[in-house]
Design an enzyme around this catalytic site. Structure first.
Site, PDB file in Angstrom:
ATOM      1  CG  HIS A 186      16.695 -86.313 -27.758  1.00  0.00           C
ATOM      2  ND1 HIS A 186      16.273 -85.711 -26.590  1.00  0.00           N
ATOM      3  CD2 HIS A 186      16.304 -87.607 -27.650  1.00  0.00           C
ATOM      4  CE1 HIS A 186      15.672 -86.596 -25.818  1.00  0.00           C
ATOM      5  NE2 HIS A 186      15.663 -87.758 -26.447  1.00  0.00           N
ATOM      6  CG  LEU A 187      22.200 -88.935 -30.337  1.00  0.00           C
ATOM      7  CD1 LEU A 187      23.686 -89.216 -30.509  1.00  0.00           C
ATOM      8  CD2 LEU A 187      21.465 -89.103 -31.665  1.00  0.00           C
ATOM      9  N   GLY A 188      18.481 -90.870 -27.631  1.00  0.00           N
ATOM     10  CA  GLY A 188      18.015 -91.748 -26.557  1.00  0.00           C
ATOM     11  C   GLY A 188      17.447 -93.000 -27.192  1.00  0.00           C
ATOM     12  CG  ASN A 189      15.276 -96.272 -25.333  1.00  0.00           C
ATOM     13  OD1 ASN A 189      16.160 -97.062 -25.654  1.00  0.00           O
ATOM     14  ND2 ASN A 189      14.815 -96.164 -24.098  1.00  0.00           N
TER      15      ASN A 189
ATOM     16  NE  ARG B  35       7.760 -86.457 -24.447  1.00  0.00           N
ATOM     17  CZ  ARG B  35       8.518 -87.475 -24.792  1.00  0.00           C
ATOM     18  NH1 ARG B  35       8.632 -88.507 -24.001  1.00  0.00           N
ATOM     19  NH2 ARG B  35       9.178 -87.458 -25.925  1.00  0.00           N
TER      20      ARG B  35
ATOM     21  CG  ASP C 168       7.737 -84.531 -27.502  1.00  0.00           C
ATOM     22  OD1 ASP C 168       8.074 -83.899 -26.489  1.00  0.00           O
ATOM     23  OD2 ASP C 168       8.229 -85.618 -27.846  1.00  0.00           O
TER      24      ASP C 168
HETATM   25  P1  AMP Z   1      17.040 -92.366 -22.989  1.00  0.00           P
HETATM   26  O1  AMP Z   1      15.887 -92.730 -23.883  1.00  0.00           O
HETATM   27  O2  AMP Z   1      17.451 -90.940 -23.096  1.00  0.00           O
HETATM   28  O3  AMP Z   1      16.866 -92.823 -21.566  1.00  0.00           O
HETATM   29  O4  AMP Z   1      18.315 -93.200 -23.542  1.00  0.00           O
HETATM   30  C1  AMP Z   1      18.341 -94.601 -23.532  1.00  0.00           C
HETATM   31  C2  AMP Z   1      19.541 -95.085 -24.322  1.00  0.00           C
HETATM   32  O5  AMP Z   1      20.734 -94.549 -23.714  1.00  0.00           O
HETATM   33  C3  AMP Z   1      19.696 -96.601 -24.319  1.00  0.00           C
HETATM   34  O6  AMP Z   1      20.043 -97.050 -25.628  1.00  0.00           O
HETATM   35  C4  AMP Z   1      20.874 -96.815 -23.394  1.00  0.00           C
HETATM   36  O7  AMP Z   1      21.609 -97.976 -23.703  1.00  0.00           O
HETATM   37  C5  AMP Z   1      21.696 -95.581 -23.669  1.00  0.00           C
HETATM   38  N1  AMP Z   1      22.696 -95.359 -22.644  1.00  0.00           N
HETATM   39  C6  AMP Z   1      22.510 -95.049 -21.342  1.00  0.00           C
HETATM   40  N2  AMP Z   1      23.699 -95.004 -20.692  1.00  0.00           N
HETATM   41  C7  AMP Z   1      24.657 -95.332 -21.614  1.00  0.00           C
HETATM   42  C8  AMP Z   1      26.085 -95.469 -21.575  1.00  0.00           C
HETATM   43  N3  AMP Z   1      26.760 -95.279 -20.453  1.00  0.00           N
HETATM   44  N4  AMP Z   1      26.716 -95.780 -22.726  1.00  0.00           N
HETATM   45  C9  AMP Z   1      26.029 -95.981 -23.866  1.00  0.00           C
HETATM   46  N5  AMP Z   1      24.688 -95.875 -23.975  1.00  0.00           N
HETATM   47  C10 AMP Z   1      24.021 -95.548 -22.857  1.00  0.00           C
END
Ligand code: AMP
Length: 319
Positions: free
Chosen positions: A126-129, A9, A66
């Protein structure tokens, strides 16, 4: 023993890289030239490439960018309203990121809906970190919330997303901060962390549930920003077949999904609380019955997408 290829990546491919690319010395040099555009990411990506090349010079390696999925952005979406020469001389423009995830999720949504990707208009969140939204028209990215760097757009775990650029000058002049300090503050000390002290959404949700007002504010801000982008991309697309949630927060937080879509029934976007709050596995639909816009939760799998693109690129190169 029998590695077929190694896929990397690579965050920033600039305007040069529009598809997965077999890595050679020239490609490495080009990725290095993009370091100013992605100083936090491209050096780490290069390190991975150098280590695996040194260990396994016999195995073909592929860079999966990306930014590549967003090469279809039209000029009116990727230009900033700053002097045009800055695009020509410094390549300042919107590039967009999370492309591998957005592409994987869009294809998975199309397969679930039993439609061709080319026939679909989607808003993918896309809602992650890190977090980004994309408007996909007839299967192609036509606008996205991240910009020249991943700092723009949605509110994130530690990044501010959209702010008034004049805040940067104000922090330097009135706030007495150095450029380096401001960069650190906006990239690592802002977003959820900046507002409530927690960058992890699970922690923020727990704090809010225990009555912490700042955590509640942070989550409300987070969801409100998503809602604004859904509205904006609805206007961009004209017709939306599905809104798609993915990545750690998008896949797992019913509360963030509910808050983000609250009040959007005028656009035909309405979540069914029972479906949203139920146990979700694989691709799921969570819209209220009879509403025109499907709302999907789709687990992303960037590694699988990178692996598949790597195999396809190597096969193409030896044909
Ligand atoms: P990623 O970057 O896709 O791994 O996403 C990380 C984010 O996902 C962090 O803010 C985690 O707190 C959130 N996350 C993971 N599991 C949960 C959950 N069960 N409820 C709420 N947020 C979550």
């Amino acid at each position: 023993g029998d590695l077929f290829g190694i896929g990397h990546r690579v965050v920033h491919g600039g305007e040069e890289f529009r598809e997965p690319t077999l890595i050679d010395d020239a490609v490495i040099a080009a990725i290095r030239r993009k370091i100013p555009l992605a100083p936090l990411h491209n050096p780490a990506n290069l390190l991975g490439i150098e280590v695996t090349r040194a260990r396994r010079p016999d195995v073909p390696q592929v860079a999966v960018f990306d930014t590549a999925f967003h090469h279809s952005l039209p000029p009116h979406a990727y230009h900033y309203a700053i002097p045009y020469q800055l695009y020509e001389t410094l390549q300042i423009r919107r590039y967009g990121f999370h492309g591998t995830s957005h592409e994987y999720v869009a294809k998975a949504a199309a397969s679930y809906l039993e439609r061709s990707l080319g026939s679909l208009n989607l808003i993918v969140l896309h809602l992650g970190n890190g977090a980004s939204a994309v408007a996909i028209q007839a299967g192609r990215s036509v606008d996205t919330s991240m910009g020249m760097t991943p700092l723009e757009g949605l509110m994130m775990g530690t990044r501010c997303g959209d702010i008034d650029p004049a805040i940067v000058f104000f922090l330097a002049t009135t706030g007495g901060k150095s450029l380096e300090e401001i960069e650190g503050l906006l990239n690592s000390g802002s977003g959820l962390r900046g507002v409530c002290g927690e960058n992890d959404m699970r922690e923020a949700l727990e704090l809010a549930a225990s009555g912490n007002e700042r955590a509640n504010l942070a989550i409300e801000m987070y969801a409100y920003r998503i809602k604004k982008y859904i509205g904006a991309y609805f206007a961009v697309l004209g017709r939306v077949d599905a809104v798609v949630f993915t990545a750690g927060i998008g896949e797992n937080s019913a509360e963030v999904r509910a808050r983000s879509c609250a009040g959007l029934s005028g656009l035909g976007i309405e979540i069914d609380p029972a479906k949203n709050g139920g146990r979700l596995a694989g691709v799921c639909e969570i819209q209220r019955k009879g509403t025109p816009v499907r709302i999907l939760v789709v687990p992303t799998n960037e590694e699988l997408e990178i692996a598949e693109e790597t195999v396809a690129c190597i096969r193409e190169s030896i044909r």
